[in-house]
Design an enzyme around this catalytic site. Structure first.
Site, PDB file in Angstrom:
ATOM      1  N   GLU A  83       0.819  18.372 -13.751  1.00 24.15           N
ATOM      2  CA  GLU A  83      -0.125  18.721 -12.695  1.00 24.15           C
ATOM      3  C   GLU A  83       0.450  19.857 -11.862  1.00 24.15           C
ATOM      4  O   GLU A  83      -0.088  20.194 -10.810  1.00 24.15           O
ATOM      5  CB  GLU A  83      -0.464  17.506 -11.839  1.00 24.15           C
ATOM      6  CG  GLU A  83       0.702  16.825 -11.163  1.00 24.15           C
ATOM      7  CD  GLU A  83       0.257  15.696 -10.247  1.00 24.15           C
ATOM      8  OE1 GLU A  83      -0.529  15.958  -9.326  1.00 24.15           O
ATOM      9  OE2 GLU A  83       0.687  14.559 -10.461  1.00 24.15           O
ATOM     10  N   CYS A 115      -0.913  12.516 -12.001  1.00 26.16           N
ATOM     11  CA  CYS A 115       0.249  11.888 -12.655  1.00 26.16           C
ATOM     12  C   CYS A 115      -0.125  11.168 -13.938  1.00 26.16           C
ATOM     13  O   CYS A 115       0.747  10.732 -14.686  1.00 26.16           O
ATOM     14  CB  CYS A 115       0.906  10.893 -11.703  1.00 26.16           C
ATOM     15  SG  CYS A 115       1.302  11.588 -10.110  1.00 26.16           S
ATOM     16  N   THR A 158       9.395  11.717  -0.578  1.00 30.01           N
ATOM     17  CA  THR A 158       8.918  11.255  -1.898  1.00 30.01           C
ATOM     18  C   THR A 158       8.736  12.441  -2.850  1.00 30.01           C
ATOM     19  O   THR A 158       7.961  12.370  -3.790  1.00 30.01           O
ATOM     20  CB  THR A 158       7.612  10.436  -1.779  1.00 30.01           C
ATOM     21  OG1 THR A 158       6.542  11.301  -1.359  1.00 30.01           O
ATOM     22  CG2 THR A 158       7.733   9.302  -0.793  1.00 30.01           C
ATOM     23  N   SER A 208      -3.965   6.740  -0.636  1.00 25.26           N
ATOM     24  CA  SER A 208      -3.550   6.898  -2.043  1.00 25.26           C
ATOM     25  C   SER A 208      -2.932   5.600  -2.572  1.00 25.26           C
ATOM     26  O   SER A 208      -3.080   5.263  -3.746  1.00 25.26           O
ATOM     27  CB  SER A 208      -2.594   8.084  -2.212  1.00 25.26           C
ATOM     28  OG  SER A 208      -1.316   7.815  -1.661  1.00 25.26           O
ATOM     29  N   HIS A 250       4.056   3.311 -12.665  1.00 28.68           N
ATOM     30  CA  HIS A 250       4.145   4.670 -12.125  1.00 28.68           C
ATOM     31  C   HIS A 250       4.847   4.550 -10.771  1.00 28.68           C
ATOM     32  O   HIS A 250       4.468   3.715  -9.952  1.00 28.68           O
ATOM     33  CB  HIS A 250       2.746   5.278 -11.960  1.00 28.68           C
ATOM     34  CG  HIS A 250       2.774   6.534 -11.145  1.00 28.68           C
ATOM     35  ND1 HIS A 250       3.512   7.628 -11.526  1.00 28.68           N
ATOM     36  CD2 HIS A 250       2.207   6.856  -9.947  1.00 28.68           C
ATOM     37  CE1 HIS A 250       3.373   8.581 -10.605  1.00 28.68           C
ATOM     38  NE2 HIS A 250       2.594   8.134  -9.639  1.00 28.68           N
ATOM     39  N   LYS A 259       4.944  -3.002  -4.589  1.00 31.09           N
ATOM     40  CA  LYS A 259       3.552  -3.231  -4.179  1.00 31.09           C
ATOM     41  C   LYS A 259       2.667  -3.422  -5.414  1.00 31.09           C
ATOM     42  O   LYS A 259       1.769  -4.261  -5.435  1.00 31.09           O
ATOM     43  CB  LYS A 259       3.025  -2.030  -3.379  1.00 31.09           C
ATOM     44  CG  LYS A 259       3.672  -1.810  -2.016  1.00 31.09           C
ATOM     45  CD  LYS A 259       3.062  -0.558  -1.375  1.00 31.09           C
ATOM     46  CE  LYS A 259       3.811  -0.075  -0.162  1.00 31.09           C
ATOM     47  NZ  LYS A 259       3.696  -0.915   1.014  1.00 31.09           N
ATOM     48  N   SER A 342      -3.652  10.265  -9.394  1.00 31.57           N
ATOM     49  CA  SER A 342      -4.597  10.359  -8.287  1.00 31.57           C
ATOM     50  C   SER A 342      -5.886  11.027  -8.732  1.00 31.57           C
ATOM     51  O   SER A 342      -5.924  11.748  -9.726  1.00 31.57           O
ATOM     52  CB  SER A 342      -3.974  11.144  -7.136  1.00 31.57           C
ATOM     53  OG  SER A 342      -2.935  10.381  -6.571  1.00 31.57           O
TER      54      SER A 342
HETATM   55  N1  CAA Z   1      13.541   0.200   8.235  1.00 35.49           N
HETATM   56  C1  CAA Z   1      13.013  -0.335   7.106  1.00 35.49           C
HETATM   57  N2  CAA Z   1      11.751  -0.088   6.682  1.00 35.49           N
HETATM   58  C2  CAA Z   1      10.997   0.736   7.428  1.00 35.49           C
HETATM   59  C3  CAA Z   1      11.469   1.336   8.609  1.00 35.49           C
HETATM   60  C4  CAA Z   1      12.800   1.040   9.017  1.00 35.49           C
HETATM   61  N3  CAA Z   1      13.333   1.567  10.112  1.00 35.49           N
HETATM   62  N4  CAA Z   1      10.482   2.108   9.108  1.00 35.49           N
HETATM   63  C5  CAA Z   1       9.437   2.002   8.281  1.00 35.49           C
HETATM   64  N5  CAA Z   1       9.739   1.192   7.260  1.00 35.49           N
HETATM   65  C6  CAA Z   1       8.896   0.815   6.107  1.00 35.49           C
HETATM   66  C7  CAA Z   1       7.453   0.561   6.483  1.00 35.49           C
HETATM   67  O1  CAA Z   1       7.252  -0.760   6.935  1.00 35.49           O
HETATM   68  C8  CAA Z   1       6.776   0.830   5.155  1.00 35.49           C
HETATM   69  O2  CAA Z   1       6.952  -0.261   4.288  1.00 35.49           O
HETATM   70  P1  CAA Z   1       5.654  -1.067   3.747  1.00 35.49           P
HETATM   71  O3  CAA Z   1       4.791  -0.061   3.063  1.00 35.49           O
HETATM   72  O4  CAA Z   1       6.226  -2.078   2.828  1.00 35.49           O
HETATM   73  O5  CAA Z   1       4.996  -1.614   4.974  1.00 35.49           O
HETATM   74  C9  CAA Z   1       7.605   1.976   4.558  1.00 35.49           C
HETATM   75  O6  CAA Z   1       8.850   1.949   5.261  1.00 35.49           O
HETATM   76  C10 CAA Z   1       6.970   3.339   4.746  1.00 35.49           C
HETATM   77  O7  CAA Z   1       6.638   3.492   6.089  1.00 35.49           O
HETATM   78  P2  CAA Z   1       5.277   4.198   6.538  1.00 35.49           P
HETATM   79  O8  CAA Z   1       4.138   3.627   5.764  1.00 35.49           O
HETATM   80  O9  CAA Z   1       5.198   4.183   8.019  1.00 35.49           O
HETATM   81  O10 CAA Z   1       5.593   5.681   6.019  1.00 35.49           O
HETATM   82  P3  CAA Z   1       4.771   6.980   6.198  1.00 35.49           P
HETATM   83  O11 CAA Z   1       3.454   6.744   6.820  1.00 35.49           O
HETATM   84  O12 CAA Z   1       5.663   7.956   6.874  1.00 35.49           O
HETATM   85  O13 CAA Z   1       4.568   7.522   4.704  1.00 35.49           O
HETATM   86  C11 CAA Z   1       3.864   7.466   2.412  1.00 35.49           C
HETATM   87  C12 CAA Z   1       4.713   6.785   3.517  1.00 35.49           C
HETATM   88  C13 CAA Z   1       2.385   7.303   2.739  1.00 35.49           C
HETATM   89  C14 CAA Z   1       4.205   6.819   1.093  1.00 35.49           C
HETATM   90  C15 CAA Z   1       4.218   8.983   2.394  1.00 35.49           C
HETATM   91  O14 CAA Z   1       5.573   9.159   2.057  1.00 35.49           O
HETATM   92  C16 CAA Z   1       3.363   9.780   1.427  1.00 35.49           C
HETATM   93  O15 CAA Z   1       2.260  10.227   1.782  1.00 35.49           O
HETATM   94  N6  CAA Z   1       3.865   9.996   0.181  1.00 35.49           N
HETATM   95  C17 CAA Z   1       3.136  10.764  -0.835  1.00 35.49           C
HETATM   96  C18 CAA Z   1       1.942   9.998  -1.405  1.00 35.49           C
HETATM   97  C19 CAA Z   1       2.318   8.887  -2.364  1.00 35.49           C
HETATM   98  O16 CAA Z   1       3.427   8.815  -2.877  1.00 35.49           O
HETATM   99  N7  CAA Z   1       1.350   8.001  -2.637  1.00 35.49           N
HETATM  100  C20 CAA Z   1       1.558   6.902  -3.580  1.00 35.49           C
HETATM  101  C21 CAA Z   1       0.285   6.475  -4.275  1.00 35.49           C
HETATM  102  S1  CAA Z   1      -0.499   7.886  -5.069  1.00 35.49           S
HETATM  103  C22 CAA Z   1       0.374   8.112  -6.528  1.00 35.49           C
HETATM  104  O17 CAA Z   1       1.073   7.237  -6.975  1.00 35.49           O
HETATM  105  C23 CAA Z   1       0.266   9.430  -7.225  1.00 35.49           C
HETATM  106  C24 CAA Z   1       1.471  10.235  -6.928  1.00 35.49           C
HETATM  107  O18 CAA Z   1       2.466  10.180  -7.666  1.00 35.49           O
HETATM  108  C25 CAA Z   1       1.492  11.041  -5.707  1.00 35.49           C
END
Ligand code: CAA
Length: 418
Positions: A83, A115, A158, A208, A250, A259, A342
């Site tokens: 991609e 992906c 990520t 996502s 994945h 998850k 996605s």
């Molecule tokens: N200590 C331990 N854990 C902590 C923490 C701390 N101090 N602070 C936060 N966390 C945990 C949170 O509780 C959360 O865990 P859970 O999901 O189990 O609740 C985790 O850390 C992440 O925290 P947030 O959700 O607050 O993180 P964020 O909002 O900053 O972003 C994300 C996380 C959305 C994954 C972001 O990194 C992102 O957008 N990534 C790219 C998109 C992605 O990877 N999507 C996945 C599905 S899509 C797909 O699979 C296709 C692809 O390849 C992209």
């Protein structure tokens, strides 16, 4: 008799540099535990413009051919799932064909669906061979990508990059696939996308994750229905999903696999005949079983936690990581695999690990592939991220690796390290 078809061998290529994820967290003023425990990361691969999608794909494919002693004249199909391609018309696959001086008697093309693109290519290759159309030839499927969200974004920890090349044949030493038992689920959603001309992906991060889990449920239930009908799994004391020795998912970030596994177990718990006797809360608690995650998923994540997201290749890095450590113990056992892209599309499929899997994985020498990388500072990572995509720095490629050297009259020039 039905042909045995599947993955005979694999090879991995990774960028030459990485950052420690705790360094990145500190630089961003974030508690390192968010990236390590929260997302499941340890290290993140960092590319520079010389290590583009073509260079990584060519390095992985060349490594596969060399390590596994593949006769190029037997390759009838070369597919690159990506991609992060570099041209709207000329495929990455034809660059790879040229760089590796492969014969002309083969189909070459790229497959794209975020992906999921690599799995789309893999299924085309598997079904081409299973149908007999391959007439004894083998296919090479390369998943190659650079995951890039940009500095100071939520997606930054990520990111990653790399490539996995798969040899697909009638001698499935790594994984003999249950052809035709795949379950699929696709939907039209805006969870992650990269409009033409943009280097960085746009993502609705939390949405996502929701889309991934919803598509997983549809794909897994589709596979399970066919697997139950074929007698591969059954409703018993052990849930159908528990009857798979391992499940590779994945992995956009390692926590996502946890998850995903919870969601898959929830599908089984909700659909079991005795579901009415339990509450949603008790099913959710059972779905989160740490023992099940440790037994079925955890060992697959070693490479993903050190490389990061590699989009199309992430599932195949999980498969590589799993077989790197457990190929011998898993010989003869059935495993499940979940691909997600996605946009979105998911596919769940299964296969049996081959008796020669450990021997094949030893040749892939994955520890050595990772050991050659250099750890860089956050300052250096940021400098590399800011370099223009079309102006690679003059760095000699390491032995066996390809690099983009320049773009002359819109034609990309590559060099291979001796
Ligand atoms: N200590 C331990 N854990 C902590 C923490 C701390 N101090 N602070 C936060 N966390 C945990 C949170 O509780 C959360 O865990 P859970 O999901 O189990 O609740 C985790 O850390 C992440 O925290 P947030 O959700 O607050 O993180 P964020 O909002 O900053 O972003 C994300 C996380 C959305 C994954 C972001 O990194 C992102 O957008 N990534 C790219 C998109 C992605 O990877 N999507 C996945 C599905 S899509 C797909 O699979 C296709 C692809 O390849 C992209």
């Amino acid at each position: 008799m039905k042909k045995r078809v599947g993955i005979e061998a694999l090879a991995v290529a990774v960028p030459s540099r990485y950052v420690d994820i705790e360094d990145l967290a500190r630089a961003r003023g974030v508690d390192p535990a968010k990236y390590t425990a929260g997302l499941g990361a340890r290290e993140m691969a960092v590319t520079d413009p010389g290590e583009d999608t073509v260079a990584l794909a060519a390095t992985a494919a060349a490594r596969l051919i060399r390590q596994q002693d593949v006769d190029p004249s037997r390759i009838g199909m070369l597919v690159v799932g990506t991609e992060t391609g570099i041209d709207h018309s000329k495929p990455v696959a034809s660059h790879v064909q040229g760089l590796l001086k492969l014969p002309r008697t083969m189909r070459t093309y790229d497959t794209q669906h975020a992906c999921y693109g690599g799995t789309a290519g893999l299924m085309a290759a598997v079904e081409w061979i299973a149908s007999g159309a391959g007439a004894g030839k083998v296919a090479v499927v390369v998943c190659s990508d650079i995951a890039r969200y940009g500095l100071n974004t939520a997606g930054e920890p990520t990111q990653g990059g790399g490539a996995v090349a798969l040899l697909v044949s009638e001698q499935p030493d790594l994984l003999a696939m249950d052809v035709g038992l795949n379950g699929v689920c696709s939907m039209d959603v805006y969870d992650f996308w990269r409009p033409v001309g943009r280097r960085e992906a746009l993502v609705d991060g939390h949405y996502s994750i929701t889309c991934y889990l919803e598509a997983l449920s549809g794909a897994y239930r589709g596979w399970r229905e066919k697997a139950l009908a074929a007698g591969l799994v059954r409703w018993s004391d052990a849930l159908p999903g528990e009857q798979l020795a391992r499940i590779a998912y994945h992995v956009p970030f390692c926590k996502m696999a946890r998850k995903a596994h919870t969601q898959l177990r929830l599908c089984d718990l909700e659909d079991a005949a005795d579901a009415a006797a339990s509450t949603p809360e008790s099913r959710e608690a059972q779905a989160k079983s740490a023992a099940s995650y440790d037994a079925q998923v955890a060992t697959s994540l070693g490479l993903n936690s050190r490389i990061g997201n590699v989009y199309t290749a992430s599932l195949y890095l999980a498969l590589a990581g799993l077989l790197q450590h457990e190929a011998g113990a898993l010989a003869g056992q059935r495993i499940g695999l979940l691909s997600y892209g996605s946009g979105c599309a998911a596919e769940f499929y299964s296969g049996t690990v081959g008796e020669k899997a450990a021997e094949r994985m030893a040749k892939a020498d994955l520890e050595a592939v990772l050991a050659r990388r250099e750890r860089v500072s956050i300052e250096e990572y940021e400098r590399l991220m800011k370099l223009p995509a079309d102006a690679p720095e003059a760095v000699a490629p390491s032995p066996g690796a390809f690099r983009l050297t320049e773009i002359r009259d819109h034609r990309r020039q590559y060099a291979e390290g001796n």
